[in-house]
Design a protein around this motif. Sequence first.
Motif, PDB file in Angstrom:
ATOM      1  N   LEU A   1       1.837   9.538   6.941  1.00  0.00           N
ATOM      2  CA  LEU A   1       2.729   9.672   5.799  1.00  0.00           C
ATOM      3  C   LEU A   1       2.278   8.694   4.726  1.00  0.00           C
ATOM      4  O   LEU A   1       1.888   7.579   5.016  1.00  0.00           O
ATOM      5  CB  LEU A   1       4.172   9.341   6.179  1.00  0.00           C
ATOM      6  CG  LEU A   1       4.732   9.953   7.448  1.00  0.00           C
ATOM      7  CD1 LEU A   1       6.207   9.665   7.524  1.00  0.00           C
ATOM      8  CD2 LEU A   1       4.501  11.431   7.461  1.00  0.00           C
ATOM      9  N   GLU A   2       2.342   9.160   3.520  1.00  0.00           N
ATOM     10  CA  GLU A   2       1.912   8.310   2.427  1.00  0.00           C
ATOM     11  C   GLU A   2       2.772   8.604   1.218  1.00  0.00           C
ATOM     12  O   GLU A   2       3.089   9.764   0.949  1.00  0.00           O
ATOM     13  CB  GLU A   2       0.456   8.605   2.093  1.00  0.00           C
ATOM     14  CG  GLU A   2      -0.411   7.381   2.053  1.00  0.00           C
ATOM     15  CD  GLU A   2      -1.838   7.741   1.718  1.00  0.00           C
ATOM     16  OE1 GLU A   2      -2.269   7.289   0.676  1.00  0.00           O
ATOM     17  OE2 GLU A   2      -2.477   8.478   2.474  1.00  0.00           O
ATOM     18  N   LEU A   3       3.143   7.573   0.514  1.00  0.00           N
ATOM     19  CA  LEU A   3       3.875   7.761  -0.731  1.00  0.00           C
ATOM     20  C   LEU A   3       3.188   6.912  -1.779  1.00  0.00           C
ATOM     21  O   LEU A   3       3.358   5.704  -1.813  1.00  0.00           O
ATOM     22  CB  LEU A   3       5.339   7.353  -0.560  1.00  0.00           C
ATOM     23  CG  LEU A   3       6.240   7.635  -1.744  1.00  0.00           C
ATOM     24  CD1 LEU A   3       6.250   9.100  -2.071  1.00  0.00           C
ATOM     25  CD2 LEU A   3       7.648   7.193  -1.453  1.00  0.00           C
ATOM     26  N   ARG A   4       2.392   7.563  -2.591  1.00  0.00           N
ATOM     27  CA  ARG A   4       1.618   6.826  -3.587  1.00  0.00           C
ATOM     28  C   ARG A   4       2.394   6.753  -4.891  1.00  0.00           C
ATOM     29  O   ARG A   4       2.821   7.782  -5.403  1.00  0.00           O
ATOM     30  CB  ARG A   4       0.291   7.524  -3.853  1.00  0.00           C
ATOM     31  CG  ARG A   4      -0.605   7.556  -2.658  1.00  0.00           C
ATOM     32  CD  ARG A   4      -1.898   8.245  -3.012  1.00  0.00           C
ATOM     33  NE  ARG A   4      -2.700   8.436  -1.802  1.00  0.00           N
ATOM     34  CZ  ARG A   4      -3.696   9.285  -1.713  1.00  0.00           C
ATOM     35  NH1 ARG A   4      -4.018  10.010  -2.760  1.00  0.00           N
ATOM     36  NH2 ARG A   4      -4.373   9.400  -0.606  1.00  0.00           N
TER      37      ARG A   4
ATOM     38  N   SER B   1       0.845  -1.189   0.000  1.00  0.00           N
ATOM     39  CA  SER B   1       0.000   0.000   0.000  1.00  0.00           C
ATOM     40  C   SER B   1       0.880   1.239   0.000  1.00  0.00           C
ATOM     41  O   SER B   1       2.093   1.150   0.146  1.00  0.00           O
ATOM     42  CB  SER B   1      -0.892   0.006   1.224  1.00  0.00           C
ATOM     43  OG  SER B   1      -0.131   0.348   2.349  1.00  0.00           O
ATOM     44  N   SER B   2       0.250   2.386  -0.140  1.00  0.00           N
ATOM     45  CA  SER B   2       1.047   3.608  -0.209  1.00  0.00           C
ATOM     46  C   SER B   2       1.535   4.034   1.170  1.00  0.00           C
ATOM     47  O   SER B   2       2.374   4.894   1.295  1.00  0.00           O
ATOM     48  CB  SER B   2       0.213   4.717  -0.830  1.00  0.00           C
ATOM     49  OG  SER B   2      -0.946   4.911  -0.059  1.00  0.00           O
ATOM     50  N   LYS B   3       1.001   3.409   2.209  1.00  0.00           N
ATOM     51  CA  LYS B   3       1.387   3.796   3.574  1.00  0.00           C
ATOM     52  C   LYS B   3       2.757   3.223   3.936  1.00  0.00           C
ATOM     53  O   LYS B   3       3.244   2.309   3.281  1.00  0.00           O
ATOM     54  CB  LYS B   3       0.356   3.256   4.565  1.00  0.00           C
ATOM     55  CG  LYS B   3      -1.025   3.825   4.341  1.00  0.00           C
ATOM     56  CD  LYS B   3      -1.208   5.056   5.175  1.00  0.00           C
ATOM     57  CE  LYS B   3      -2.594   5.604   4.986  1.00  0.00           C
ATOM     58  NZ  LYS B   3      -2.793   6.864   5.625  1.00  0.00           N
ATOM     59  N   VAL B   4       3.294   3.745   4.998  1.00  0.00           N
ATOM     60  CA  VAL B   4       4.553   3.214   5.506  1.00  0.00           C
ATOM     61  C   VAL B   4       4.260   1.842   6.132  1.00  0.00           C
ATOM     62  O   VAL B   4       3.353   1.734   6.948  1.00  0.00           O
ATOM     63  CB  VAL B   4       5.125   4.166   6.572  1.00  0.00           C
ATOM     64  CG1 VAL B   4       6.386   3.612   7.165  1.00  0.00           C
ATOM     65  CG2 VAL B   4       5.364   5.526   5.978  1.00  0.00           C
ATOM     66  N   PRO B   5       4.976   0.801   5.730  1.00  0.00           N
ATOM     67  CA  PRO B   5       4.640  -0.519   6.278  1.00  0.00           C
ATOM     68  C   PRO B   5       4.971  -0.608   7.756  1.00  0.00           C
ATOM     69  O   PRO B   5       5.982  -0.076   8.214  1.00  0.00           O
ATOM     70  CB  PRO B   5       5.503  -1.469   5.448  1.00  0.00           C
ATOM     71  CG  PRO B   5       6.603  -0.632   4.925  1.00  0.00           C
ATOM     72  CD  PRO B   5       6.074   0.747   4.782  1.00  0.00           C
TER      73      PRO B   5
ATOM     74  N   ARG C   1       9.897   4.529   0.714  1.00  0.00           N
ATOM     75  CA  ARG C   1       8.700   4.278   1.511  1.00  0.00           C
ATOM     76  C   ARG C   1       8.960   3.258   2.632  1.00  0.00           C
ATOM     77  O   ARG C   1       8.479   3.432   3.749  1.00  0.00           O
ATOM     78  CB  ARG C   1       7.587   3.753   0.600  1.00  0.00           C
ATOM     79  CG  ARG C   1       6.268   3.523   1.290  1.00  0.00           C
ATOM     80  CD  ARG C   1       5.211   3.160   0.290  1.00  0.00           C
ATOM     81  NE  ARG C   1       5.528   1.967  -0.447  1.00  0.00           N
ATOM     82  CZ  ARG C   1       5.267   0.736   0.001  1.00  0.00           C
ATOM     83  NH1 ARG C   1       4.685   0.555   1.149  1.00  0.00           N
ATOM     84  NH2 ARG C   1       5.602  -0.319  -0.717  1.00  0.00           N
TER      85      ARG C   1
END
Lengths: 295, 406
Positions: B168-171, A115-119, B151
């Motif tokens: 925080l998000e990195l798409r 996903s785009s979130k930090v794992p 990320r």
Amino acid sequence: MAANLGKRKRQATGEATEKPRKSKRESSEELDSALEDAQAIFRRHFEAQFKPLPEVKKAAKPIEAAPEEEESQEDESEWDGLSEVEETEVQVVEHTDAQSRMAAMSKEELKAFMSSKVPRSAPEVSLLRDKAGSAIPDDDDSEAANLKKDLALQRLLAESHLLESSSNTTVSGKNRHKATDMRIQALGSKTSILKQEKMPMLHRKGIIAKQTDRETTRRKEAKENGIILEKAKNDKKRDGKRDRGVGAPGVGKFSGGTLKLSKKDIFDIEGPKKSSAGRGGRGGKRGGRGRGKSF
Amino acid sequence: MSAPAPEFLHFTTHKSLTQRLVLSTLTGRPIHISQIRSSSPTNPGLAPHEVSFLRLLESVTNGSSLQISYTGTKLTYMPGLITGSAAGLGTSGDVIKHNLPATCTRSVSYFLIPLCMLAPFSKAPLNVRFEGEGVITSATQSGDISVDAVRTAILPLYEHFGILSAKLELRVLQRSCVGAGGKGGGGVVELRFGSQVRLPKTLHLNRSPGRVRRIRGVAYCTGVSASNNARMIHTARGVLNPLVSDIHVAAQYDQAPLVSSHDKSDPKARKRTGIGFGLCLIAETASAGVIYSADVAAPPEGGVTPEDLGLQCAYQLLEVISQGGCVTRVGASTVLTLMAMGSEDVGRVRLGRDIVGSEDLVVLGRDLKKFGASSWGLRDVDEDDSGDIIVAVKGSGVGNVGRKIA
């Protein structure tokens, strides 16, 4: 290297050219040694004038003793066997099975990781899985543990019949949904979550017809074989008046802005004919509305 | 601005340019950089990616001013306030759109890592979308890491400083490897940095890094056969499996991005660019928050097999692990900068000896000192014989100027 090249040549030309080849090779070796001696002389001379040269490692000749052996063998048989160079070269075949078991992340983990979130560094253990009965150690005697065990047992008793079906003997998939449905109904739900709410009328009719058909055949076969089944759940019979709504006329059928009265309604209102009043007057009147129901 | 004539800090060459610009913005000190590739007869001055970074800085700040000399070899930068993507300041929706030119040779991580250093000190949440014909999401030959590594290996470091990683998000909306000739791509990446702090927390990461417990990773293919993923993963696992059992690598396949073909006769013509493949591996240790990462991508001219790449990445990961410490080389500048900007308290971080001795960290230490931060204290780790060094950094208490006023 020189030996290798010589060998190739021999293989190509056959035994007829054996003798001249050998002499050629001997001469080439002599030439080699002469060349080396010359180099050594030059080197000594150079080092005397300047500084010592770094040691040059001569590439070791791959097979030094091989020619002698071969020669003795060649006299005995025509076939000189497989070439030794090919024997010493180990053929490396790398078989990569790309289809072999890939690194399979579980679905949730893959979703969380990609996903785009930090794992999250520590994956959260899903609650569903944690609640499995086996997770509780057997020797835990606390009240909470006992309650959990009780619940697990109750559920096992209530839902074990799902596992008996031959097609699916696991607690996942369809059976899990059925178990959830049973639990929800046990908690007081009126409808099943498995029942489809909206579908074409014809489909629904077909399904209901099939259900009743199956039920009747089951009952028929059981009756023929002398098996006593549970009592049939009979449909609720309508008793009492039909609910006609507030302010609607209590008789007849109201449609298209007109109140239609059937002959029976008229007869009920009018009552029996005067001519036969002496005979059945009271009886007719007593029947009144009630008689209509028995039709 | 009616401020008194500011005192410029002077630097030379293009080395660690982004780092210096970030420090200037954070501390509010104007800088003057000269001799930027002045000795190069063919390509003097700022490179396209550096100019692009300057434009990015202008768009996330308010009141910054920038002067570049005619040849591009001299640069004067007066920082402004980091506003983030506040409404009305060149944002569309709530994101700032930043276009990278097709001549860009660096991966988008070149922009992301410094931008993330600024983001915690922004006034509003900082959302930036990188698009255009120069966005490369993969790793590059110049040593930039991929977006996956940013990320999974860089962003988790912010958790140590009290910055919520949930915000925080990195798409990665479109992946792209390096295009033909090592230039450009066609990716789309959106960074959403929604966690701002007044002062980052003091870091105490001086514990033993512990043993590697699990390895995760992403194998990516854009525009080439998806079986390359499986092949890379297979060989990498061949090396790592005897060492750690818990290895999972996700495979990501995407179509190559479409960009304009710059055909004069047909302006609508589009072509595919940025094909390639790569592998990014992350190793997590038993100690929380310690992440090692390795990153390898195929060169734009091709000619490498996925097997070689997988092997190379696995060995690179092992090398990074062998360097030790709690923070890797790629994360060290982020961590040390945030520590220097933190509250006036001494924080400690354990780093590998090779990492402390690397050129970029030495330069970073000198730059920090020049910008008015206190010097680092170095001490050998004496609990074990790992040879690691504990770096003690005293915060300068600068923090978030925008938050202080608000």
